[in-house]
Design a protein around this motif. Structure first.
Motif, PDB file in Angstrom:
ATOM      1  N   ILE A 143       0.815  -1.205   0.000  1.00  0.00           N
ATOM      2  CA  ILE A 143       0.000   0.000   0.000  1.00  0.00           C
ATOM      3  C   ILE A 143       0.856   1.266   0.000  1.00  0.00           C
ATOM      4  O   ILE A 143       0.502   2.268  -0.628  1.00  0.00           O
ATOM      5  N   LEU A 144       2.021   1.225   0.660  1.00  0.00           N
ATOM      6  CA  LEU A 144       2.860   2.423   0.735  1.00  0.00           C
ATOM      7  C   LEU A 144       3.584   2.700  -0.576  1.00  0.00           C
ATOM      8  O   LEU A 144       4.086   3.806  -0.780  1.00  0.00           O
ATOM      9  N   ASN A 145       3.644   1.711  -1.455  1.00  0.00           N
ATOM     10  CA  ASN A 145       4.223   1.956  -2.775  1.00  0.00           C
ATOM     11  C   ASN A 145       3.252   2.704  -3.683  1.00  0.00           C
ATOM     12  O   ASN A 145       3.672   3.304  -4.684  1.00  0.00           O
ATOM     13  N   LEU A 146       1.978   2.648  -3.334  1.00  0.00           N
ATOM     14  CA  LEU A 146       0.955   3.267  -4.165  1.00  0.00           C
ATOM     15  C   LEU A 146       0.420   4.565  -3.581  1.00  0.00           C
ATOM     16  O   LEU A 146      -0.005   5.448  -4.327  1.00  0.00           O
ATOM     17  N   VAL A 147       0.408   4.668  -2.265  1.00  0.00           N
ATOM     18  CA  VAL A 147      -0.037   5.895  -1.594  1.00  0.00           C
ATOM     19  C   VAL A 147       1.191   6.493  -0.915  1.00  0.00           C
ATOM     20  O   VAL A 147       1.563   6.092   0.195  1.00  0.00           O
ATOM     21  N   ARG A 148       1.791   7.436  -1.580  1.00  0.00           N
ATOM     22  CA  ARG A 148       3.045   8.011  -1.078  1.00  0.00           C
ATOM     23  C   ARG A 148       2.741   9.300  -0.322  1.00  0.00           C
ATOM     24  O   ARG A 148       2.587  10.376  -0.922  1.00  0.00           O
ATOM     25  N   ASN A 149       2.660   9.159   0.983  1.00  0.00           N
ATOM     26  CA  ASN A 149       2.399  10.297   1.858  1.00  0.00           C
ATOM     27  C   ASN A 149       3.086  10.008   3.187  1.00  0.00           C
ATOM     28  O   ASN A 149       2.814   8.973   3.810  1.00  0.00           O
ATOM     29  N   PRO A 150       3.992  10.887   3.640  1.00  0.00           N
ATOM     30  CA  PRO A 150       4.755  10.607   4.880  1.00  0.00           C
ATOM     31  C   PRO A 150       3.858  10.371   6.093  1.00  0.00           C
ATOM     32  O   PRO A 150       4.105   9.453   6.883  1.00  0.00           O
ATOM     33  N   GLU A 151       2.801  11.173   6.251  1.00  0.00           N
ATOM     34  CA  GLU A 151       1.913  11.010   7.402  1.00  0.00           C
ATOM     35  C   GLU A 151       1.169   9.676   7.322  1.00  0.00           C
ATOM     36  O   GLU A 151       0.989   8.989   8.342  1.00  0.00           O
ATOM     37  N   PHE A 152       0.739   9.323   6.122  1.00  0.00           N
ATOM     38  CA  PHE A 152       0.040   8.046   5.939  1.00  0.00           C
ATOM     39  C   PHE A 152       0.968   6.877   6.238  1.00  0.00           C
ATOM     40  O   PHE A 152       0.575   5.902   6.900  1.00  0.00           O
ATOM     41  N   ALA A 153       2.220   6.959   5.754  1.00  0.00           N
ATOM     42  CA  ALA A 153       3.194   5.891   6.007  1.00  0.00           C
ATOM     43  C   ALA A 153       3.460   5.740   7.498  1.00  0.00           C
ATOM     44  O   ALA A 153       3.555   4.622   8.025  1.00  0.00           O
ATOM     45  N   SER A 154       3.569   6.866   8.195  1.00  0.00           N
ATOM     46  CA  SER A 154       3.800   6.808   9.642  1.00  0.00           C
ATOM     47  C   SER A 154       2.617   6.169  10.357  1.00  0.00           C
ATOM     48  O   SER A 154       2.794   5.367  11.289  1.00  0.00           O
ATOM     49  N   TYR A 155       1.402   6.491   9.907  1.00  0.00           N
ATOM     50  CA  TYR A 155       0.200   5.934  10.541  1.00  0.00           C
ATOM     51  C   TYR A 155       0.121   4.428  10.323  1.00  0.00           C
ATOM     52  O   TYR A 155      -0.209   3.674  11.251  1.00  0.00           O
ATOM     53  N   ILE A 156       0.429   3.955   9.110  1.00  0.00           N
ATOM     54  CA  ILE A 156       0.363   2.524   8.809  1.00  0.00           C
ATOM     55  C   ILE A 156       1.436   1.752   9.571  1.00  0.00           C
ATOM     56  O   ILE A 156       1.203   0.649  10.089  1.00  0.00           O
ATOM     57  N   ASN A 157       2.635   2.333   9.679  1.00  0.00           N
ATOM     58  CA  ASN A 157       3.773   1.611  10.259  1.00  0.00           C
ATOM     59  C   ASN A 157       3.797   1.600  11.783  1.00  0.00           C
ATOM     60  O   ASN A 157       4.455   0.752  12.380  1.00  0.00           O
ATOM     61  N   ARG A 158       3.093   2.528  12.405  1.00  0.00           N
ATOM     62  CA  ARG A 158       3.233   2.623  13.867  1.00  0.00           C
ATOM     63  C   ARG A 158       2.538   1.472  14.597  1.00  0.00           C
ATOM     64  O   ARG A 158       2.867   1.179  15.747  1.00  0.00           O
ATOM     65  N   GLY A 159       1.541   0.843  13.965  1.00  0.00           N
ATOM     66  CA  GLY A 159       0.920  -0.339  14.554  1.00  0.00           C
ATOM     67  C   GLY A 159      -0.124  -0.056  15.612  1.00  0.00           C
ATOM     68  O   GLY A 159      -0.722  -0.982  16.149  1.00  0.00           O
ATOM     69  N   ARG A 160      -0.374   1.199  15.929  1.00  0.00           N
ATOM     70  CA  ARG A 160      -1.416   1.569  16.902  1.00  0.00           C
ATOM     71  C   ARG A 160      -2.462   2.394  16.165  1.00  0.00           C
ATOM     72  O   ARG A 160      -2.150   3.463  15.627  1.00  0.00           O
ATOM     73  N   TYR A 161      -3.699   1.893  16.210  1.00  0.00           N
ATOM     74  CA  TYR A 161      -4.733   2.517  15.394  1.00  0.00           C
ATOM     75  C   TYR A 161      -5.945   2.908  16.230  1.00  0.00           C
ATOM     76  O   TYR A 161      -7.087   2.795  15.784  1.00  0.00           O
ATOM     77  N   ASP A 162      -5.698   3.390  17.454  1.00  0.00           N
ATOM     78  CA  ASP A 162      -6.806   3.764  18.325  1.00  0.00           C
ATOM     79  C   ASP A 162      -7.553   4.983  17.791  1.00  0.00           C
ATOM     80  O   ASP A 162      -8.772   5.094  17.926  1.00  0.00           O
ATOM     81  N   ASP A 163      -6.811   5.920  17.211  1.00  0.00           N
ATOM     82  CA  ASP A 163      -7.412   7.167  16.733  1.00  0.00           C
ATOM     83  C   ASP A 163      -7.386   7.207  15.211  1.00  0.00           C
ATOM     84  O   ASP A 163      -6.451   6.709  14.579  1.00  0.00           O
ATOM     85  N   PRO A 164      -8.410   7.801  14.608  1.00  0.00           N
ATOM     86  CA  PRO A 164      -8.402   7.944  13.145  1.00  0.00           C
ATOM     87  C   PRO A 164      -7.382   8.986  12.709  1.00  0.00           C
ATOM     88  O   PRO A 164      -6.888   9.779  13.512  1.00  0.00           O
ATOM     89  N   MET A 165      -7.103   8.986  11.420  1.00  0.00           N
ATOM     90  CA  MET A 165      -6.151   9.932  10.847  1.00  0.00           C
ATOM     91  C   MET A 165      -6.856  10.756   9.773  1.00  0.00           C
ATOM     92  O   MET A 165      -7.671  10.236   9.006  1.00  0.00           O
ATOM     93  N   ILE A 166      -6.558  12.049   9.703  1.00  0.00           N
ATOM     94  CA  ILE A 166      -7.069  12.922   8.651  1.00  0.00           C
ATOM     95  C   ILE A 166      -6.001  13.044   7.579  1.00  0.00           C
ATOM     96  O   ILE A 166      -4.877  13.468   7.857  1.00  0.00           O
ATOM     97  N   LEU A 167      -6.348  12.634   6.353  1.00  0.00           N
ATOM     98  CA  LEU A 167      -5.404  12.658   5.237  1.00  0.00           C
ATOM     99  C   LEU A 167      -5.937  13.615   4.174  1.00  0.00           C
ATOM    100  O   LEU A 167      -7.047  13.455   3.677  1.00  0.00           O
TER     101      LEU A 167
END
Length: 443
Positions: A143-167
């Motif tokens: 997914i990170l090869n297709l959606v290139r956004n630093p904030e999105f990559a950080s959200y996917i990689n951190r492994g904690r998804y308690d809060d939503p993200m605004i992209l």
């Protein structure tokens, strides 16, 4: 299948029995030969059935279960029932999967299924559109090869998804997505996305609206408060010229606040419902003549104001709202047209539609400002607008009234040559009175 071993012994027993029957008549040699032939025949049958079973096992989905005799009939029959049950179960699973995918495609939210390594397993059409994906080609891609956004990559990689993200996406038009990752199964994830662009715009508009209203009210309140403090301290008395001037300015600022509050209440009423509360026939030429008299009073003789009533016709709608909308266009023309200028109120019917135009010889509007003129508190020249008594809400009210009447506002303006603001009403709201003679122009 319970007595399969007994059926398996029938043919060997028959071969032995045949040998025993031959023995007394032909001797031991022929008896053994008969037994050997019987067992050989049984062995050949087993080999042929085993070969058929082996061929079927190579492609159990594309070939039919072989036919057998004796014990093999039971074996192949059991296999057939097992295959049929498995196929029915597979059909049910396939149907459920198809329904799941159809439900996923029907969802307004975006859905992307990711595996343990964040590779795409499946996505619906909303996700394809928002993230620029192609389901058939991108399955198996990270997914990170297709959606290139630093904030999105950080959200996917951190492994904690308690809060939503605004992209905020920069692909084409402005797009704001609310993302949430939901882990499930064995390290798989659902990446859910929701389009919150409109909600973001409404929130921004709300903040700007509150800030603008606060600013518009603060200025006159500051003026009034300052004069009251001066009078209260005794620095100025009401019977001297400066006191009377102060009272005049306070009255002017108070009137300005009242106009602002009236416009805000009008906007609030218009936004409370999508359609007019009353539908009445309106004599448009008569309405324009009434607005002409009000315009002359507002102008105070500084402008030449003409009325071209056009054909006698009836407009169906809310008279109070339409009068307010056209009145706003007229008052704007008077405020922004220099003394000595011309203002015309024109009524016409074109291809069944009703056109009410307010033409002026004012300074005109640059093309870059025209798309934003109907925004609340949008002003080209802030200082001049306040000096002329404008609240910055007039054209916003006009737009709302026309929208509620399925109409539109058309603006034609050129710097240095004036402007034409036209309220266009749909044909279904217009009824011509052909028997009534066309009204004559009024000055």
């Amino acid at each position: 299948m319970k007595y399969l071993w007994l059926r398996a012994l029938v043919l060997p027993a028959m071969a032995l029995l045949a040998g025993l029957v031959v023995w007394p008549f032909a001797g031991r040699f022929w008896a053994l030969l008969v037994i050997a032939i019987g067992f050989t025949w049984i062995l050949v049958r087993h080999i042929r059935n085993l070969q058929a079973l082996n061929l079927w096992l190579r492609d159990p989905a594309g070939a039919q279960v072989p036919m057998g005799v004796g014990v093999w009939e039971d074996v192949f029959g059991a296999l057939y029932r097992y295959v049929r049950t498995s196929q029915q179960y597979q059909y049910r699973l396939t149907g459920q999967l198809a329904r799941f995918r159809s439900a996923g495609q029907a969802m307004p939210d975006g859905v992307i299924v990711l595996n343990a390594h964040d590779h795409i397993i499946w996505c619906n059409s909303s996700a394809e559109r928002w993230f620029g994906l192609e389901a058939r080609q991108d399955v198996g891609q990270h997914i990170l090869n297709l959606v290139r956004n630093p904030e999105f990559a950080s959200y996917i990689n951190r492994g904690r998804y308690d809060d939503p993200m605004i992209l905020r996406m920069t692909r084409g038009e402005e797009l704001v997505l609310s993302l949430r990752v939901v882990p499930y199964g064995q390290d798989e994830k659902l990446l859910l996305s929701r389009d919150v662009t409109q909600a973001e715009r409404l929130e921004t508009m709300r903040r700007d609206f509150v800030a603008n209203v606060s600013h518009e009210l603060k200025t006159p309140l500051t003026v009034v408060s300052g004069f009251l403090e001066t009078i209260a301290d005794g620095a100025v008395t009401l019977d001297e010229p400066r006191g009377r001037q102060a009272l005049g300015l306070m009255r002017s600022q108070t009137d300005r606040m009242l106009r602002l509050i009236e416009d805000l209440l009008m906007l609030s009423t218009l936004e409370a419902s999508a359609a007019p509360s009353h539908e009445n026939p309106i004599d448009v030429p008569y309405l324009l003549n009434s607005l002409h008299q009000e315009a002359q009073a507002l102008s105070g003789g500084r402008h030449t104001i003409l009325v071209r009533p056009g054909p006698a016709a009836t407009l169906y709608g809310d008279e109070r709202e339409i009068t307010s909308a056209i009145g706003n266009l007229v008052s704007n023309a008077i405020r922004y047209t220099p003394a000595g200028g011309y203002i015309s109120l024109v009524w016409d019917v074109k291809e069944g539609e009703g056109w009410v135009s307010v033409e002026d010889t004012g300074p005109g509007v640059e093309a870059r400002h025209i798309p934003r003129l109907t925004e609340r508190f949008y002003r080209i020249d802030t200082g001049r607008s306040r000096e002329t008594g404008g609240t910055g809400l007039g054209l916003a009210i006009v737009k709302h009234v026309l929208t509620r009447h399925q109409g539109r506002l058309e603006i034609d303006s050129e710097v240095g040559r004036g402007s034409i603001f036209t309220a266009v009403f749909p044909a279904r709201r217009i009824k011509l009175a052909e028997s009534i003679p066309t009204a004559r122009a009024v000055q």
